[in-house]
Write an enzyme that holds these catalytic residues in place. Structure first.
Site, mmCIF file in Angstrom:
data_model
loop_
_atom_site.group_PDB
_atom_site.id
_atom_site.type_symbol
_atom_site.label_atom_id
_atom_site.label_comp_id
_atom_site.label_asym_id
_atom_site.label_seq_id
_atom_site.Cartn_x
_atom_site.Cartn_y
_atom_site.Cartn_z
ATOM 1 C CE1 TYR A 1 -4.014 2.038 0.532
ATOM 2 C CE2 TYR A 1 -2.819 3.049 2.354
ATOM 3 C CZ TYR A 1 -3.902 3.030 1.485
ATOM 4 O OH TYR A 1 -4.866 4.010 1.581
ATOM 5 C CE LYS B 1 -3.728 4.871 -1.630
ATOM 6 N NZ LYS B 1 -4.819 5.364 -2.504
#
Ligand SMILES: NC(=O)c1ccc[n+]([C@@H]2O[C@H](COP(=O)([O-])OP(=O)(O)OC[C@H]3O[C@@H](n4cnc5c(N)ncnc54)[C@H](OP(=O)(O)O)[C@@H]3O)[C@@H](O)[C@H]2O)c1
Length: 240
Positions: free
Chosen positions: A141, A145
């Protein structure tokens, strides 16, 4: 809903027809109109078809790249008792990058293509995360991002000449229905989230509307581009 409230003709897109219907009904109850479209942002053909359908409504001025999901796993979890050492599964890594980074690449690319072809100025807003600088237990993640932020900066440079701005919004933890359901179902998670909340400088989660307001600001401030707005109550702790 926040965009529609501010007067934008707003399409919402997701995979589930039922989820879309619920969102449209919720907006209708609030006196707002949303135009639902099904899409899977991880599928190139599906994303291209979405932008073809949206073009039928007139030129695109704004695209908010929101679809994403967190997945929490340690890179390696040491052996304990009978349980052998566990590795972060490659499939989790690939699925997270596919949704949170490739999905943004595909939708951002098609939004830019639609705006350039129509010859209209526009804005791409990308939902990043406070986890983007690296976050405990979030290899996939945070890497995705971080990649979203890199795309924000790169596309701002490439698209400025076409009158297209690209802005990131990086929320901390949002007080969403999903968060509350998860905490109700799992007391250990609720306990963890409570300890996390206490270590956020603002001592609370973001309200959904505070994030939506940042998206609207990014959409409407004509001198903002190539940067990511941190809407995280002062930041998340490294570890709880
Ligand atoms: N919640 C937080 O605390 C938080 C904090 C920081 C950043 N963020 C970011 O904010 C964004 C929204 O998060 P959220 O918490 O609101 O998540 P959410 O409630 O799970 O909503 C995600 C939305 O994305 C859609 N979606 C998922 N996979 C998709 C796919 N392959 N194609 C098209 N649509 C898809 C889902 O609908 P379908 O399942 O019907 O497709 C759903 O509408 C994400 O980018 C997330 O990383 C959230």
């Amino acid at each position: 809903m926040r965009l529609a409230e501010a007067g934008w003709h707003t399409t919402i897109a997701a995979r589930s027809a039922e989820g879309l219907e619920q969102a449209v009904a919720r907006a209708r109850d609030a006196g707002l109109e949303l135009h639902p479209q099904q899409v899977d942002v991880t599928d190139e053909d599906s994303v291209r078809a979405l932008f073809d359908r949206v073009a039928a409504d007139g030129p695109l001025h704004l695209c908010v790249n929101n679809a994403g999901a967190n997945s929490s796993r340690l890179l390696v979890k040491p052996a304990r008792g009978d349980r052998p050492l566990q590795r972060y599964p490659l499939a989790d890594w690939e699925n997270t990058l596919r949704l949170c980074l490739t999905g943004v690449f595909l939708t951002g690319r098609e939004a830019a293509a639609a705006m350039v072809e129509a010859g209209v100025p526009g804005t791409i807003v990308q939902i990043s995360s406070a986890a983007r600088g690296g976050a405990y237990g979030q290899s996939g993640y945070s890497a995705a991002k971080s990649g979203v932020d890199a795309l924000t900066r790169t596309w701002a440079l490439e698209l400025a000449g076409h009158g297209i701005r690209v802005v990131g919004v990086a929320p901390g933890v949002i007080s969403s229905e999903a968060l509350h359901h998860h905490c109700e179902r799992d007391p250990r998670h609720a306990d963890y989230m409570e300890r996390l909340r206490e270590r956020i400088p603002a001592r609370r989660w973001a309200e959904v509307r505070e994030i939506a307001d940042a998206v609207l600001f990014a959409a409407e401030n004509s001198y903002l581009t190539g940067t990511t707005l941190e809407v995280d109550g002062g930041g998340l702790p490294d570890r709880v």
